[in-house]
Design a protein around this motif. Sequence first.
Motif, mmCIF file in Angstrom:
data_model
loop_
_atom_site.group_PDB
_atom_site.id
_atom_site.type_symbol
_atom_site.label_atom_id
_atom_site.label_comp_id
_atom_site.label_asym_id
_atom_site.label_seq_id
_atom_site.Cartn_x
_atom_site.Cartn_y
_atom_site.Cartn_z
ATOM 1 N N PHE A 142 14.859 -35.928 -20.387
ATOM 2 C CA PHE A 142 14.192 -34.948 -19.548
ATOM 3 C C PHE A 142 12.690 -35.409 -19.047
ATOM 4 C CE2 PHE A 142 11.581 -34.025 -23.163
ATOM 5 C CZ PHE A 142 12.437 -34.211 -24.306
ATOM 6 N N GLN A 143 12.296 -34.619 -17.962
ATOM 7 C CA GLN A 143 10.843 -35.181 -17.678
ATOM 8 C C GLN A 143 10.096 -33.817 -17.783
ATOM 9 O OE1 GLN A 143 10.372 -37.934 -14.261
ATOM 10 N NE2 GLN A 143 12.470 -38.628 -14.774
ATOM 11 N N CYS A 144 10.184 -32.986 -16.917
ATOM 12 C CA CYS A 144 9.227 -31.678 -16.936
ATOM 13 C C CYS A 144 10.036 -30.870 -17.703
ATOM 14 C CB CYS A 144 9.477 -30.744 -15.572
ATOM 15 S SG CYS A 144 10.728 -30.185 -15.077
ATOM 16 N N GLY A 145 11.247 -30.796 -17.892
ATOM 17 C CA GLY A 145 12.026 -29.946 -19.134
ATOM 18 C C GLY A 145 12.478 -28.778 -18.462
ATOM 19 N N TYR A 146 12.414 -28.271 -17.306
ATOM 20 C CA TYR A 146 12.703 -27.012 -16.917
ATOM 21 C C TYR A 146 14.171 -26.878 -16.688
ATOM 22 C CZ TYR A 146 12.238 -22.442 -14.705
ATOM 23 O OH TYR A 146 12.419 -21.495 -14.468
ATOM 24 N N CYS A 147 14.977 -27.993 -16.619
ATOM 25 C CA CYS A 147 16.420 -27.745 -16.485
ATOM 26 C C CYS A 147 16.993 -27.958 -17.901
ATOM 27 C CB CYS A 147 17.084 -28.984 -15.605
ATOM 28 S SG CYS A 147 16.908 -30.636 -15.991
ATOM 29 N N THR A 148 16.240 -28.469 -18.820
ATOM 30 C CA THR A 148 16.833 -29.035 -19.822
ATOM 31 C C THR A 148 17.357 -28.021 -20.977
ATOM 32 O OG1 THR A 148 14.823 -30.480 -19.975
ATOM 33 C CG2 THR A 148 16.186 -30.523 -21.940
ATOM 34 N N CYS A 194 19.183 -31.685 -11.841
ATOM 35 C CA CYS A 194 17.930 -31.929 -12.432
ATOM 36 C C CYS A 194 16.807 -32.454 -11.176
ATOM 37 C CB CYS A 194 17.956 -33.111 -13.499
ATOM 38 S SG CYS A 194 16.435 -33.719 -14.276
ATOM 39 N N ARG A 195 15.693 -32.022 -10.969
ATOM 40 C CA ARG A 195 15.175 -32.169 -10.165
ATOM 41 C C ARG A 195 14.315 -33.390 -10.520
ATOM 42 N NH1 ARG A 195 12.375 -26.852 -7.444
ATOM 43 N NH2 ARG A 195 11.347 -28.418 -6.204
ATOM 44 N N CYS A 196 14.017 -33.830 -11.688
ATOM 45 C CA CYS A 196 13.476 -34.969 -11.930
ATOM 46 C C CYS A 196 14.273 -36.045 -12.103
ATOM 47 C CB CYS A 196 12.976 -34.700 -13.340
ATOM 48 S SG CYS A 196 11.530 -33.408 -13.595
HETATM 49 S S1 FES Z 1 13.741 -32.443 -16.204
HETATM 50 FE FE1 FES Z 1 12.568 -31.558 -14.700
HETATM 51 S S2 FES Z 1 14.021 -30.831 -13.623
HETATM 52 FE FE2 FES Z 1 15.327 -31.804 -15.006
#
Ligand code: FES
Length: 214
Positions: A142-148, A194-196
């Motif tokens: 993950f990066q931003c974690g929103y989809c996690t 996952c947008r990241c």
């Molecule tokens: S970790 Fe950012 S949208 Fe998946």
Amino acid sequence: MSAIGPDGMTRRGVLATGAVTAAMTATNARARVTGAKSDPAAGPTPMPLTFEVNGKLVELSLDPRTTLLDALREHLRLTGTKKGCDHGQCGACTVIVNGQRINSCLSLALMHEGDAVTTIEGLGTPDDLHPMQAAFVEHDGFQCGYCTPGQICSAVSVLQEIAAGVPSHVTGDITGKIAATRAEMTERMSGNLCRCGAYANIADAMTQIAEAQS
Ligand code: FES
Ligand code: FES
């Protein structure tokens, strides 16, 4: 000067007529609403729901239009489950119901009377991570974690689906012995966006868990 159409009306006249018609329609609609016996502004009568969430029995009284996602987030404050598109297109709202993953934004809460719902909060805790959560951390899944949270709920379910022999979309295999290949797992995870772009690392995390379970 306004242009005159074949019927003799000016463009300004057509627009004005349209505006008056729209206003009359709205007024008539309001009159119909006002004349109704019940008050639509109050919304439907709340209805009871009893179900299990993360191992605990929960009772709610909900507007029947409430989605499972909103029931979890707004009524139970389980905000780990995320609202992305709210239209079944991103997978951010994925939770596990009776052992199967679903998009909670596409499901009305009242449809889950008696069901067992597991959210990301029910998989593990910061002090006692689920193996899939730990693998995501280890592999930077993950990066931003929103989809996690949705990715992890889906990943846990995907490995259970493969182990249970749910037919493969990759190989067409219906033998009941499905290999947890990278292609198989990523195909089954395709509903979780996952947008990241952490897809490769998510696949690494899942591969680690799949190998540990084999
Ligand atoms: S970790 Fe950012 S949208 Fe998946
Ligand atoms: S929020 Fe449910 S699929 Fe996007």
